[in-house]
Design a protein around this motif. Structure first.
Motif, PDB file in Angstrom:
ATOM      1  N   LEU A 192      16.707 -51.141  89.133  1.00 43.96           N
ATOM      2  CA  LEU A 192      16.302 -51.704  90.420  1.00 43.96           C
ATOM      3  C   LEU A 192      15.146 -50.909  91.017  1.00 43.96           C
ATOM      4  O   LEU A 192      14.777 -51.103  92.171  1.00 43.96           O
ATOM      5  CB  LEU A 192      17.486 -51.743  91.383  1.00 43.96           C
ATOM      6  CG  LEU A 192      18.498 -52.862  91.101  1.00 43.96           C
ATOM      7  CD1 LEU A 192      19.718 -52.714  92.000  1.00 43.96           C
ATOM      8  CD2 LEU A 192      17.866 -54.240  91.296  1.00 43.96           C
TER       9      LEU A 192
ATOM     10  N   SER B 178      19.419 -48.121  99.147  1.00 44.35           N
ATOM     11  CA  SER B 178      20.082 -48.697  97.989  1.00 44.35           C
ATOM     12  C   SER B 178      21.360 -49.422  98.357  1.00 44.35           C
ATOM     13  O   SER B 178      21.691 -50.434  97.761  1.00 44.35           O
ATOM     14  CB  SER B 178      20.372 -47.618  96.940  1.00 44.35           C
ATOM     15  OG  SER B 178      21.344 -46.720  97.425  1.00 44.35           O
TER      16      SER B 178
ATOM     17  N   ALA C 142      27.232 -52.638  89.587  1.00 42.61           N
ATOM     18  CA  ALA C 142      26.269 -53.417  90.365  1.00 42.61           C
ATOM     19  C   ALA C 142      26.950 -54.117  91.537  1.00 42.61           C
ATOM     20  O   ALA C 142      26.420 -54.151  92.662  1.00 42.61           O
ATOM     21  CB  ALA C 142      25.577 -54.439  89.468  1.00 42.61           C
TER      22      ALA C 142
ATOM     23  N   ARG D 101      20.759 -48.631  89.049  1.00 42.50           N
ATOM     24  CA  ARG D 101      19.839 -48.132  90.067  1.00 42.50           C
ATOM     25  C   ARG D 101      18.444 -47.868  89.502  1.00 42.50           C
ATOM     26  O   ARG D 101      17.431 -48.122  90.154  1.00 42.50           O
ATOM     27  CB  ARG D 101      20.413 -46.873  90.716  1.00 42.50           C
ATOM     28  CG  ARG D 101      21.711 -47.160  91.491  1.00 42.50           C
ATOM     29  CD  ARG D 101      22.187 -45.969  92.287  1.00 42.50           C
ATOM     30  NE  ARG D 101      21.128 -45.493  93.131  1.00 42.50           N
ATOM     31  CZ  ARG D 101      20.901 -44.207  93.382  1.00 42.50           C
ATOM     32  NH1 ARG D 101      21.668 -43.278  92.828  1.00 42.50           N
ATOM     33  NH2 ARG D 101      19.915 -43.847  94.174  1.00 42.50           N
TER      34      ARG D 101
ATOM     35  N   PRO E 140      21.015 -55.515  99.551  1.00 35.22           N
ATOM     36  CA  PRO E 140      21.543 -56.203  98.361  1.00 35.22           C
ATOM     37  C   PRO E 140      20.411 -56.783  97.527  1.00 35.22           C
ATOM     38  O   PRO E 140      19.446 -57.338  98.048  1.00 35.22           O
ATOM     39  CB  PRO E 140      22.426 -57.306  98.959  1.00 35.22           C
ATOM     40  CG  PRO E 140      22.770 -56.824 100.331  1.00 35.22           C
ATOM     41  CD  PRO E 140      21.568 -56.056 100.799  1.00 35.22           C
ATOM     42  N   LYS E 141      20.535 -56.648  96.216  1.00 40.93           N
ATOM     43  CA  LYS E 141      19.526 -57.129  95.289  1.00 40.93           C
ATOM     44  C   LYS E 141      20.169 -58.092  94.288  1.00 40.93           C
ATOM     45  O   LYS E 141      21.390 -58.242  94.241  1.00 40.93           O
ATOM     46  CB  LYS E 141      18.898 -55.951  94.535  1.00 40.93           C
ATOM     47  CG  LYS E 141      18.323 -54.859  95.428  1.00 40.93           C
ATOM     48  CD  LYS E 141      17.026 -55.289  96.072  1.00 40.93           C
ATOM     49  CE  LYS E 141      16.518 -54.249  97.052  1.00 40.93           C
ATOM     50  NZ  LYS E 141      16.346 -52.931  96.476  1.00 40.93           N
ATOM     51  N   HIS E 142      19.335 -58.732  93.488  1.00 42.95           N
ATOM     52  CA  HIS E 142      19.812 -59.629  92.440  1.00 42.95           C
ATOM     53  C   HIS E 142      19.539 -58.976  91.088  1.00 42.95           C
ATOM     54  O   HIS E 142      18.376 -58.775  90.702  1.00 42.95           O
ATOM     55  CB  HIS E 142      19.093 -60.978  92.534  1.00 42.95           C
ATOM     56  CG  HIS E 142      19.565 -61.981  91.531  1.00 42.95           C
ATOM     57  ND1 HIS E 142      18.861 -63.132  91.225  1.00 42.95           N
ATOM     58  CD2 HIS E 142      20.688 -62.031  90.768  1.00 42.95           C
ATOM     59  CE1 HIS E 142      19.518 -63.822  90.317  1.00 42.95           C
ATOM     60  NE2 HIS E 142      20.624 -63.181  90.015  1.00 42.95           N
ATOM     61  N   VAL E 143      20.616 -58.634  90.375  1.00 46.44           N
ATOM     62  CA  VAL E 143      20.526 -57.973  89.074  1.00 46.44           C
ATOM     63  C   VAL E 143      20.920 -58.969  87.989  1.00 46.44           C
ATOM     64  O   VAL E 143      21.988 -59.591  88.076  1.00 46.44           O
ATOM     65  CB  VAL E 143      21.459 -56.743  88.987  1.00 46.44           C
ATOM     66  CG1 VAL E 143      21.203 -55.979  87.687  1.00 46.44           C
ATOM     67  CG2 VAL E 143      21.278 -55.839  90.185  1.00 46.44           C
TER      68      VAL E 143
ATOM     69  N   ASP F 184      15.533 -59.171  91.168  1.00 44.22           N
ATOM     70  CA  ASP F 184      15.011 -57.861  91.557  1.00 44.22           C
ATOM     71  C   ASP F 184      15.019 -56.863  90.407  1.00 44.22           C
ATOM     72  O   ASP F 184      14.253 -55.895  90.416  1.00 44.22           O
ATOM     73  CB  ASP F 184      15.828 -57.288  92.716  1.00 44.22           C
ATOM     74  CG  ASP F 184      15.696 -58.121  93.981  1.00 44.22           C
ATOM     75  OD1 ASP F 184      14.590 -58.165  94.536  1.00 44.22           O
ATOM     76  OD2 ASP F 184      16.703 -58.742  94.393  1.00 44.22           O
TER      77      ASP F 184
ATOM     78  N   HIS G 185      25.402 -55.710  95.095  1.00 42.33           N
ATOM     79  CA  HIS G 185      24.366 -56.599  94.588  1.00 42.33           C
ATOM     80  C   HIS G 185      24.930 -57.913  94.050  1.00 42.33           C
ATOM     81  O   HIS G 185      26.112 -58.024  93.709  1.00 42.33           O
ATOM     82  CB  HIS G 185      23.570 -55.901  93.492  1.00 42.33           C
ATOM     83  CG  HIS G 185      22.934 -54.624  93.933  1.00 42.33           C
ATOM     84  ND1 HIS G 185      22.138 -54.551  95.054  1.00 42.33           N
ATOM     85  CD2 HIS G 185      22.989 -53.364  93.418  1.00 42.33           C
ATOM     86  CE1 HIS G 185      21.721 -53.307  95.213  1.00 42.33           C
ATOM     87  NE2 HIS G 185      22.227 -52.567  94.234  1.00 42.33           N
ATOM     88  N   ARG G 186      24.041 -58.901  93.964  1.00 44.09           N
ATOM     89  CA  ARG G 186      24.366 -60.156  93.292  1.00 44.09           C
ATOM     90  C   ARG G 186      24.176 -59.944  91.791  1.00 44.09           C
ATOM     91  O   ARG G 186      23.167 -59.374  91.358  1.00 44.09           O
ATOM     92  CB  ARG G 186      23.441 -61.277  93.780  1.00 44.09           C
ATOM     93  CG  ARG G 186      23.627 -62.625  93.068  1.00 44.09           C
ATOM     94  CD  ARG G 186      22.634 -63.660  93.583  1.00 44.09           C
ATOM     95  NE  ARG G 186      22.713 -64.904  92.831  1.00 44.09           N
ATOM     96  CZ  ARG G 186      23.549 -65.893  93.109  1.00 44.09           C
ATOM     97  NH1 ARG G 186      24.374 -65.783  94.142  1.00 44.09           N
ATOM     98  NH2 ARG G 186      23.552 -66.993  92.362  1.00 44.09           N
TER      99      ARG G 186
END
Length: 431
Positions: free
Chosen positions: A328, A10, A33, A325, A14-17, A94, A38-39
């Motif tokens: 995601l 986690s 976030a 979380r 990095p993810k895109h939220v 994501d 994350h982005r």
């Protein structure tokens, strides 16, 4: 204080939220976030911000958001879809987060179309179509509260004759207690149904429900990878003159361990019956005198208003981080929430139509007298010269948040402050 135990991936991936909301109070979720690496993209809904007198630009969200898109009305599916697809082409999404009832449904449809995990669209739609929700729960053997969607007065009178008074009248679709009534007798039922007929709030139908008595609570729970996360049972208060209007919440509720387990098991069964799949949910429940939980309303989103902050003040941890979380699609082991305090909110509005006071009075006495127990006290009048009767959550102009190690003291302080503020304003308020 309980915090979720997280897998290594986690923080290292990095993810895109994408947040879709008109709530400025979601800034802590944006911050969570961003803190997780994350982005963050935010899609706002200008029309609702204006209608609720929200100054989003004044909220402290800027440092936590990488890109902002402003739509006139984000509930409009085609407009939202077009913007989301543009965002998704630029940087694949994501996870989505939507914290408002009216936005969960369109986001859920778009998420399914592009293959992003989110609360399931069919379940989200059923949750907010209240009669459909009750039909699904009845078929699953979860809840058998009597209800009917009526087209006019004859059907309403027939329903009331079958259940007896009082009965509950509400829009078949809606939120925030807007348009809901507890009706004590035939004369009042005639008045309410007449007012509802042709009213835009009731365009999905006039729903009548059996009146439920007992103790009013809500279950706050998450669902991640098929596992339920039992977060809290909160206790709710309503205004005695208009029972459908909620006036406050205390987290956690003081109930027995047996009632806590019954409420949570009932909420889990309801969420499972609707096949919501993923998310954090707010399930309003009446614990009857026989100890049996019955559904008031199932909301396919996190608890609203300031309640996530109350959860944190009571020692429950950062529920906004958990929200990110969960959406995601991370695997989360929550454990048991270990509260250390009781956090109480009381909301208030005008009891009847009254001229708006010239100004907000000096409220400094509250901090001076109650010290650290008082977390916040706000009074913010709407535009115009008149305060209209508060009969739904959107009609409140005041809020007080209190935190204390003692349950009764937390509630007492909050109610004292509301009463003294009303005296200072010189008007009668809902409380």
């Amino acid at each position: 204080m309980t915090q979720p135990r997280e897998p290594e991936r986690s923080r290292n991936s990095p993810k895109h939220v994408v947040f879709v909301t008109w709530k400025a109070g979601n800034a802590p979720a944006f911050e969570a976030a961003k803190r997780l690496g994350h982005r963050v993209t935010l899609i706002r809904s200008l029309q609702m911000e204006k209608s609720q007198n929200i100054d989003f630009d004044a909220s402290p969200y800027g440092p936590f958001v990488d890109q902002v898109h402003v739509l006139e009305d984000a509930t409009e599916l085609d407009a939202l879809r077009a913007r989301v697809l543009d965002v998704h082409r630029e940087c694949p999404v994501d996870g989505f987060v939507a914290t408002v009832d009216a936005l969960v449904e369109p986001v859920s449809k778009i998420a399914e179309e592009i293959g992003v995990p989110f609360t399931r669209a069919r379940g989200a739609e059923a949750a907010k179509q209240k009669d459909r929700c009750r039909e699904i729960l009845a078929a699953a053997g979860v809840d058998s509260t009597r209800h009917a969607v009526v087209s006019g007065l004859p059907e309403a009178l027939e329903f009331a004759r079958g259940t007896g008074y009082p009965v509950v009248v509400k829009p078949a679709r809606g939120s925030g207690s807007e348009g809901a009534h507890v009706v004590a007798d035939e004369q009042r039922l005639r008045e309410v149904v007449e007012q509802a007929t042709g009213n835009d709030s009731y365009r999905a139908g006039i729903l009548l429900e059996e009146y439920l008595s007992g103790r009013f609570v809500s279950a706050e729970l998450g669902l991640s990878h098929g596992r339920f996360l039992r977060l809290a049972v909160s206790e709710r208060t309503t205004w005695h003159r208009h029972e459908a209007l909620e006036t406050g919440t205390t987290i956690p509720a003081v109930i027995s361990a047996e009632d806590h387990d019954r409420v949570m098991a009932f909420a889990e069964a309801a969420v499972s019956a609707l096949d919501l799949g993923l998310g954090i949910f707010h399930v309003e429940v009446m614990i009857g005198d026989d100890g049996r939980p019955r559904l008031i309303e199932l909301n396919p989103r996190i608890m609203g208003s300031c309640l996530p902050n109350l959860f944190r003040l009571a020692g429950g941890g950062d529920i906004f981080e958990l929200l990110v979380r969960v959406h995601l699609d991370e695997e989360i082991d929550w454990g048991t929430t270990a509260f250390t305090h009781y956090a109480t909110v009381r909301w208030f509005g005008a009891a009847e139509r009254t001229p708006k006071p010239d100004r907000v009075p000096d409220l400094g006495w509250a901090t001076a007298e109650y010290g650290e127990s008082l977390h916040s006290l706000t009074v913010r009048f709407p535009e115009g010269d008149v305060l209209h009767p508060c009969r739904g959550n959107l009609g409140n102009f005041g809020e007080v948040q209190v935190v204390h190690a003692d349950h009764a003291t937390s509630i007492r302080i909050a109610e004292e402050i509301v009463g003294r503020t009303a005296d200072q304003l010189g008007i009668e308020v809902t409380r």
